[in-house]
Design a protein around this motif. Structure first.
Motif: not given
Lengths: 103, 458
Positions: B385-394
């Motif tokens: 979930e955190l990987a998804n969030t960081i990737c999505s934001f970036t």
């Protein structure tokens, strides 16, 4: 002196030697050229250090292998194969700076 | 026994081979059919996750052909580093394939399974006894690395395989094994010199890669006698030359004169390669030098998180010119946006293909010439979930980032896919590459014999 190495080499390749080292093979077409490169130390740590922008202590070894008219250069991988930020899991596309050698 | 004939069908089990080459090999009445099934080359994921890097159907196809032929000739099939990485799940995976083949083909098979995965407490114990040393260029082992590892395997030598051969089995599935061992063990057991047996194994484990033209998906025959071995590619289109075989000897190794393996080194200083006709090469002079201590190589991988990537391209010359500063700014935006998340909980990478995507810091070219760039945004984090969030934001921050001189204000990136973000799951990293000293090269690798197939089975 001064001709591009690809005129003299039939193989120039890179590959993993385990997950922590990269090894480069240059196989010469002709034994005379191999001998000349070997005798005159034309491929040496200074050259490899310059081509790859690495410290000399990161070069594990440079070994001439008689039966294959080859010189083998092994360096420490900046990152282990597949580690975060690493770019070439098989290490098979790191040979290109060697193509600029002139002998 | 004057000579021993070893048929090597393919470089990696599952890479395939032409039936014509294989059948030509059978005409030579081989004494064994052997294949290497693994490597660390595909990276740490496979060792860590317990998955194979080769395809199940492809492995089954190769094994079925090999086992049926071997059964007819009454010779053994040997598989080294079963399942690609040679851990317990890999061995189990390969065993299940053999069981299916036996049932489908109505074959009764005696199968030897040799385990090469070590329990962590065993490795901790060996560490505490001072039996583990680093293998250059890694640092000395840290107890935390053993504890945090997901899986640790050791490369077996020929000894456990010889023990399995003593039990007169049809198939040997070895866990992580030094690549040449499955080719060399039957020869050493039959009294042939270890140096020549292992050197022949070192070449045969890649099958026809040592021929010209080379191929990892074609068969090679090795004929070993007391003082030399002969290599012959089994496809008439290929030939072995002194150069092709000598050149292969140095492949993937750091020192071609001294090949370090379990218990000792193959010394190639006196090795001679001789062309005996236009397709065959004879090799002489390779010696095995036993080390004082018997050591095996340990390989370990640990899970470090989960990955999400986004693949994009840019074609705008104004953006391309400033790509480094844009990436630095976008990274800074992500850092600020996730200031509440501990820095060690995630990592963010940009890979710019067309600039230094392949070589990174080793790239000698500093001038950017590409008219377009491929960009991979990669987040690795403690949870998916955190990987998804960081990737999505970036990804969205870069898509709309207002760089200097921007005139294309609709979006900075071209995405080839929807969804644009791809979850790739667990991420592993190699963390152990050390030598373990062992007292008994057989006992470290437990052997299990099972009977599979037949009318009453399954």
């Amino acid at each position: 002196m001064g001709k591009p190495i690809i005129e003299y080499a039939e193989v120039i390749r890179s590959k993993n030697a385990g997950p922590y080292e990269l090894t480069f093979d240059i196989i010469f077409k002709d034994r005379k050229i191999y001998e000349r490169v070997k005798e005159n130390k034309l491929i040496n740590k200074n050259l490899i250090s310059r081509l790859y922008g690495i410290e000399k202590d990161q070069i594990s070894s440079i070994i001439f292998f008689e039966p294959a008219r080859a010189v083998k250069i092994t360096i420490v991988r900046p990152l282990s194969a597949g580690a975060p930020g690493e770019r070439d899991v098989y290490g098979a596309q790191q040979h290109v700076p060697l193509l600029s050698i002139e002998i | 026994m004057e000579e021993i004939r070893v048929l090597a069908p393919t470089a990696i089990l599952g890479y395939g081979f032409p039936l014509e080459s294989f059948n030509r090999g059978l005409k030579y009445k081989p004494d064994i059919i052997a294949v290497d099934a693994g490597s660390t080359d595909p990276g740490p994921y496979y060792l860590g996750s317990g998955n194979s890097f080769t395809d199940r159907e492809a492995v089954k196809r190769d094994l079925r052909i090999m086992i049926k032929a071997a059964k007819e000739l009454n010779i053994p099939v040997l598989v080294g580093t079963a399942g690609g990485s040679g851990g317990r799940p890999h061995l189990e995976w390969c065993k299940d394939i053999v069981v299916e083949i036996a049932q489908k083909e109505g074959l009764n098979l005696t199968v030897a399974l040799i385990n090469a995965e070590f329990d962590k407490d065993y490795i901790v114990d060996q560490y505490n006894r001072g039996n583990i040393e680093p293998l250059y260029p890694v640092a000395p082992l840290d107890l935390n690395e053993i504890i945090s590892s997901t899986r640790i395997v050791g490369q077996m030598g020929i000894e456990p395989i010889i023990k399995a051969l003593d039990r007169e089995v049809d198939v040997i599935l070895a866990g992580r094994a030094y690549d040449p061992t499955v080719f060399a063990a039957p020869a050493v057991k039959a009294g042939f010199p270890e140096g020549l047996s292992l050197h022949m194994g070192k070449i045969l484990e890649c099958a026809s890669i040592a021929a010209d033209p080379g191929s990892g998906s074609d068969c090679m025959l090795g004929i070993l006698s007391k003082d030399s071995f002969i290599l012959e590619p089994l496809n008439k289109k290929r030939k072995c030359t002194e150069t092709s075989v000598a050149a292969h000897t140095l492949y993937e190794k750091s020192n071609p004169y001294e090949l370090l393996g379990p218990g000792g080194i193959i010394d190639l200083r006196e090795t001679k390669f001789k062309q005996i006709d236009n397709r065959r090469v004879e090799v002489k002079g390779s010696r095995f030098v036993k080390n004082e201590k018997y050591t095996i190589k340990l390989e370990g991988a640990k899970m470090i998180g989960y990955r999400t990537i986004s693949i994009a391209g840019t074609r705008d010359p104004i953006m391309i010119e400033q790509i480094d500063s844009i990436i630095a700014d976008v990274k800074e935006m992500a850092k600020e946006n996730f200031a509440n998340i501990k820095a060690e909980d995630y990592q963010l990478f940009f890979r710019v293909y067309g600039k230094n995507g392949v070589m990174g810091d080793l790239e000698p070219k500093s001038k950017l010439l590409s008219h377009e760039l491929g960009i991979i945004i990669e987040a690795i984090a403690l949870t998916q979930e955190l990987a998804n969030t960081i990737c999505s934001f970036t990804r969205s921050a870069m898509l709309h980032y207002g760089y200097d001189g921007r005139i294309a204000t609709a979006g900075n990136l071209a995405f080839p896919y929807s969804p644009s973000d791809i979850k790739t799951g667990e991420v592993y990293q190699f963390n152990i590459n050390h030598l373990l000293e062992i007292d008994n090269p057989v006992e470290a690798f437990p052997l299990e014999i099972i009977k599979v197939g037949g009318e009453n089975d399954g």
